[in-house]
Design a protein around this motif. Structure first.
Motif, PDB file in Angstrom:
ATOM      1  N   LEU A 257       0.855  -1.184   0.000  1.00  0.00           N
ATOM      2  CA  LEU A 257       0.000   0.000   0.000  1.00  0.00           C
ATOM      3  C   LEU A 257       0.893   1.236   0.000  1.00  0.00           C
ATOM      4  CD1 LEU A 257      -3.060   0.737   0.213  1.00  0.00           C
ATOM      5  CD2 LEU A 257      -2.687   0.999   2.675  1.00  0.00           C
ATOM      6  N   ALA A 261      -1.797   6.729   0.495  1.00  0.00           N
ATOM      7  CA  ALA A 261      -3.167   6.280   0.207  1.00  0.00           C
ATOM      8  C   ALA A 261      -4.150   7.043   1.081  1.00  0.00           C
ATOM      9  CB  ALA A 261      -3.288   4.778   0.445  1.00  0.00           C
ATOM     10  N   THR A 265      -9.368   3.805   1.672  1.00  0.00           N
ATOM     11  CA  THR A 265      -8.827   2.888   0.669  1.00  0.00           C
ATOM     12  C   THR A 265      -8.979   1.438   1.142  1.00  0.00           C
ATOM     13  OG1 THR A 265      -7.225   4.558  -0.054  1.00  0.00           O
ATOM     14  CG2 THR A 265      -6.739   2.268  -0.594  1.00  0.00           C
ATOM     15  N   VAL A 267      -7.826  -2.025   1.749  1.00  0.00           N
ATOM     16  CA  VAL A 267      -6.518  -2.661   1.930  1.00  0.00           C
ATOM     17  C   VAL A 267      -6.561  -4.098   1.439  1.00  0.00           C
ATOM     18  CG1 VAL A 267      -4.751  -3.274   3.607  1.00  0.00           C
ATOM     19  CG2 VAL A 267      -6.021  -1.122   3.856  1.00  0.00           C
TER      20      VAL A 267
END
Length: 853
Positions: A257, A261, A265, A267
């Protein structure tokens, strides 16, 4: 506790003692010059870490003078410090390893050590060693409720929530113990990361109808010395049969990631399955009990969907890996939670601009500093990694400086050429640090470098020379001019003092004439100047700065004295008799234009102040005489009449051209006679005015000259009586002497009109022979001669003292009588005083009395 447990504790204690003894021992110095030490955490302020002065080979007595110090980032905590008196590295404030290093593994403090004069840089790593300062803790507060179906088979395992211990290594959770009971035993398992967790093992079948719950005490022990432990109560409730538990696709997940981010978002999408139906097959997801608080702040799990969402901002520089422990549990009775691990790897983003720190600055810099002089030491740091953390540094254009790399991320700012403060007195050096990320981030920092002055410029006068005009008779002490010089240096190097160079003016020291103000350059006359004594002089003025060594410059000052009309005209011819009145004889037969005589005067001034004009102030009869305004010639205006007085009194004024004009007057008594005497008075009658009898050497010289001339005159008479040198020739004026065959001025030719141009004539008696005339050069001033006219009968002669030969005057044209170069005037019956313009007033002699021979 059994004997085996006591023996283990003794071994742990001995290992801890050995660890403390070896904690302060430095590691061997690597080839790159980097030292590494180890220090336990939680030491008090002042605790010894290492002797840096000895290990680095530095002179301890110079550490303070060389500004030996630890360079740290702005805002960073200073856990360690150096004693400059002995070079010992000691604990400045308590170090909590768990606070300094959030993640497990080796905890290092990176130190940058800087020594100046000369510049030296060292890197030191200090490993913070863990001590057993935390006891294991369980994630629940009171009871951990474990629901076990009564249908559980013997040997069934029930994983328990692990205890948490922030310590690492042997100081972390080492084992678990379970209180004695008749149904369960405890089995300790080790994960792939060496962490421990406990599982309850069913040893005897459960019967909910006989006993609905079982209470056991779970104890977690670490491996530290002394040993620390934590306990938790487990409540085992027996449930009806739900004999299938959820299962994840895999026991561990990995995901990457980017650190930037945004919140929300996704994951990862987790998925667990349960073969049961109904509530026993409905699964709920959640973090396990031992998920750290930081994970719960950053991530969120949707209970029904199993989606792991980003909740808070990530920071790769703080932690590059996050470990999520997730459990899945069905909604049926006696649900059993199963666990999985999600490893979230953060990808670095170029979100940190380079940081520029001026570690050491040496300003101002002398303008004569040689190229390569170190101005500043600059450190650059970028907290990103890989290319995002690699930094290049440069200075702005058009400055005489450059950056040189000394160590990793350390630069020195040095000069590249000679400086000139008079051109640029201060530089604003722009330092740009740019990383290699995409897009690249940069930081600009401006360093002001003032240039210190050096005395490298001499003074310079505003003019190459000065011309000063001073009116004579000035007041002593008056300002006459001002000189000024400039020095492009500054402060004392530009402070100028003025002085006058030694010298003499007319034999006197120049300091007696003028002085100068050493600060302002104003010049003053110390005495009153006299144009008639000194008309110009020059002095040398020096301007010197106060630098070391001092520099100077000279300039010439020309001082010109301007004339002032402070001298009145002085009448030198004719000289009055008896100190008041001059007398002359005029024949009654004189016609218009007859030259009676010439009034001569001198003026010691110059220019217009010495330009003289003559005028007739008083006269017995203004219709009878006139004075030429330029030459002072006294002539008749008409013929004499019977009724004209035989004695005529005239007052002639001589006036100069000054402002205001000055003047002198002469009283002249003219006697009109029927016939002019042919002889002069005897030499014994010659006398000088009283003022001429002074002891002046000039008067003595004139008397000696007069005697010589008289001797020459007598010798000429004897020679000329035997020689007839000229024939009689009648002139239109009726002159009694023929034109001379000699001439007065050297180089001039005899003029046949020589007597025509003379306005003084002598009329010989009727029937006499023409007189013999001869020019005899005299021994007086150049341009003077004597003319001797000899009569055949009486042997009487006229002796004339003539003026120097002069160019023709324009005013004679008006009278129809043109003068020519080289001419001379014939004066009868008297001796004329010569023009003494070539002599100063003090040396001019009075007019001589006329005499006859």
């Amino acid at each position: 506790m059994g004997a085996g447990g006591g023996s283990g504790r003794v071994q742990l204690f001995l290992r801890s003692i050995l660890f403390l003894l070896l904690a302060g021992t430095p590691a061997p110095r690597p080839a790159g010059g980097q030292l590494r030490y180890a220090v336990p955490e939680e030491l008090e302020h002042g605790a010894f870490v290492a002797n840096l002065g000895e290990d680095l080979g530095l002179d301890v007595s110079t550490l303070s003078a060389r500004r030996f110090r630890i360079v740290s980032r702005a805002g960073a905590r200073q856990h360690l410090e150096v004693n400059l008196e002995n070079g010992i590295l000691f604990v400045n404030e308590r170090i909590d390893r768990e606070e300094v290093c959030e993640a497990g593994g080796t905890c290092l403090l990176h130190l940058q050590l800087l020594v100046e004069s000369p510049l030296e840089l060292y890197r030191v790593e200090v490993e913070v060693l863990d001590i057993n300062d935390h006891a294991p803790t369980f994630p629940w507060q009171e009871y951990y409720v474990l629901e076990v179906a009564e249908s559980a088979v013997l040997g069934a395992r029930f994983p328990l929530e692990s205890a948490q211990d922030p310590d690492v290594g042997t100081n972390s959770v080492h084992t678990y113990r379970l209180s004695p009971n008749g149904f369960f035993s405890l089995e300790v398992q080790t994960r792939s990361d060496a962490s421990k967790f406990a599982e309850l093992v069913l040893e005897r079948a459960l019967d909910r109808e006989q006993q609905r719950a079982h209470r056991v005490l779970l104890t977690a022990l670490d491996g530290g010395v002394p040993e620390r432990s934590g306990t938790a109560h487990i409540l085992v409730t027996v449930q009806d049969a739900n004999d299938n538990v959820p299962a994840f696709d895999q026991p561990s997940y990995g995901v990457s990631l980017p650190e930037d981010a945004p919140a929300g978002t996704l994951v990862i999408q987790l998925n667990a399955t349960d073969l049961d139906e109904g509530p026993n097959g409905e699964i709920e997801y959640s973090f396990s009990g031992h998920a750290p608080p930081r994970v719960r702040e950053l991530f969120h799990i949707e209970p029904r969907s199993g989606q792991v969402l980003l909740k808070g901002p990530l920071d790769y520089e703080r932690a590059s890996l996050h470990e999520l422990y997730v459990q899945a549990k069905d909604r049926g009775p006696s649900a059993v939670a199963v666990h999985c691990r999600v490893l979230v790897h953060l990808l670095d983003v170029n979100d940190n601009a380079p940081e520029v720190t001026l570690t050491s600055v040496s300003t101002p810099v002398l303008e004569d500093a040689p190229p390569g002089t170190v101005i500043a030491v600059i450190s650059v740091l970028d907290r990103d990694s890989a290319d995002n953390g690699r930094v290049s540094c440069e200075v702005g254009p058009d400055v005489p400086f450059e950056l040189r790399s000394s160590f990793r991320n350390y630069y020195t700012l040095v000069t590249t050429q000679a400086l000139d403060r008079e051109v640029v007195s201060e530089y604003n050096v722009s330092i740009t640090a740019r990383d290699m990320g995409s897009p690249a981030l940069l930081t600009r920092s401006t360093l002001t470098v003032p240039v210190s002055d050096v005395n490298d410029n001499p003074p310079r006068f505003l003019q190459p020379s000065y011309s000063v005009y001073v009116m004579e008779n000035n007041a002593p002490g008056a300002s006459i001019c001002s000189v000024s010089a400039l020095d492009p240096d500054c402060q004392q190097n530009a402070y100028l003092s003025y002085s006058i160079a030694d010298g003499h003016i007319h034999g006197m020291p120049v300091g007696t004439y003028v002085s100068i103000n050493s600060d302002s350059g104003h010049m003053y006359a110390l005495r009153s100047l006299d144009y008639e004594q000194i008309r110009s002089f020059q002095i040398q003025v020096q301007a010197q700065d106060a630098g070391f060594p001092p520099l100077s410059a000279n300039v010439t000052v020309h001082i010109f004295v301007l004339d002032q009309n402070d001298n009145a005209p002085v009448i030198v011819s004719p000289m009055p008799r008896n100190g008041s009145v001059a007398t002359e004889l005029v024949p009654r037969s004189a016609g218009p234009g007859y030259l009676v005589g010439t009034v001569s005067a001198v003026d010691a001034d110059a220019g217009l102040n010495s330009r003289l004009s003559y005028q007739l102030l008083q006269a017995t009869d203004f219709t009878l005489f006139s004075v030429a305004p330029d030459t002072g010639e006294l002539r008749t205006l008409r013929s004499f009449l019977e009724q004209d007085a035989t004695r005529q009194r005239l007052v002639v004024q001589v006036r100069d051209g000054g402002q205001p004009a000055l003047s002198a007057t002469l009283s002249l008594l003219l006697s009109v006679v029927e016939t002019m005497p042919q002889t002069l008075s005897d030499f014994s009658e010659f006398s000088l005015p009283p003022e001429a009898s002074s002891s002046s050497p000039v008067t003595l010289y004139l008397l000696v000259s007069l005697g010589s001339i008289s001797f020459t005159f007598l010798l000429a008479i004897l020679i000329l009586t035997a020689i007839r040198c000229c024939r009689e020739r009648h002139s239109h004026q009726g002159d009694g002497c023929s034109p001379p065959r000699c001439h007065c001025c050297p180089g001039s030719r005899p003029s046949s009109d020589g007597l025509k141009t003379s306005n003084l004539t002598a009329q010989p008696p009727a029937g006499t022979m023409a007189a013999t005339c001869l020019d005899v050069p005299g021994g007086g001033p150049p341009g003077y001669c004597y003319k001797v006219c000899l009569g055949p009968e009486s042997a009487q002669s006229d002796f004339m003292f003539l003026k120097p030969c002069s160019p023709p005057r324009n005013n004679e044209k008006d009278r129809g009588k043109q003068s020519r170069p080289g001419q001379h005037l014939q004066v009868s019956k008297q001796i004329k005083q010569p023009n003494m313009d070539w002599l100063p007033p003090s040396m001019q002699r009075p007019a001589l009395k006329r005499y006859q021979t």
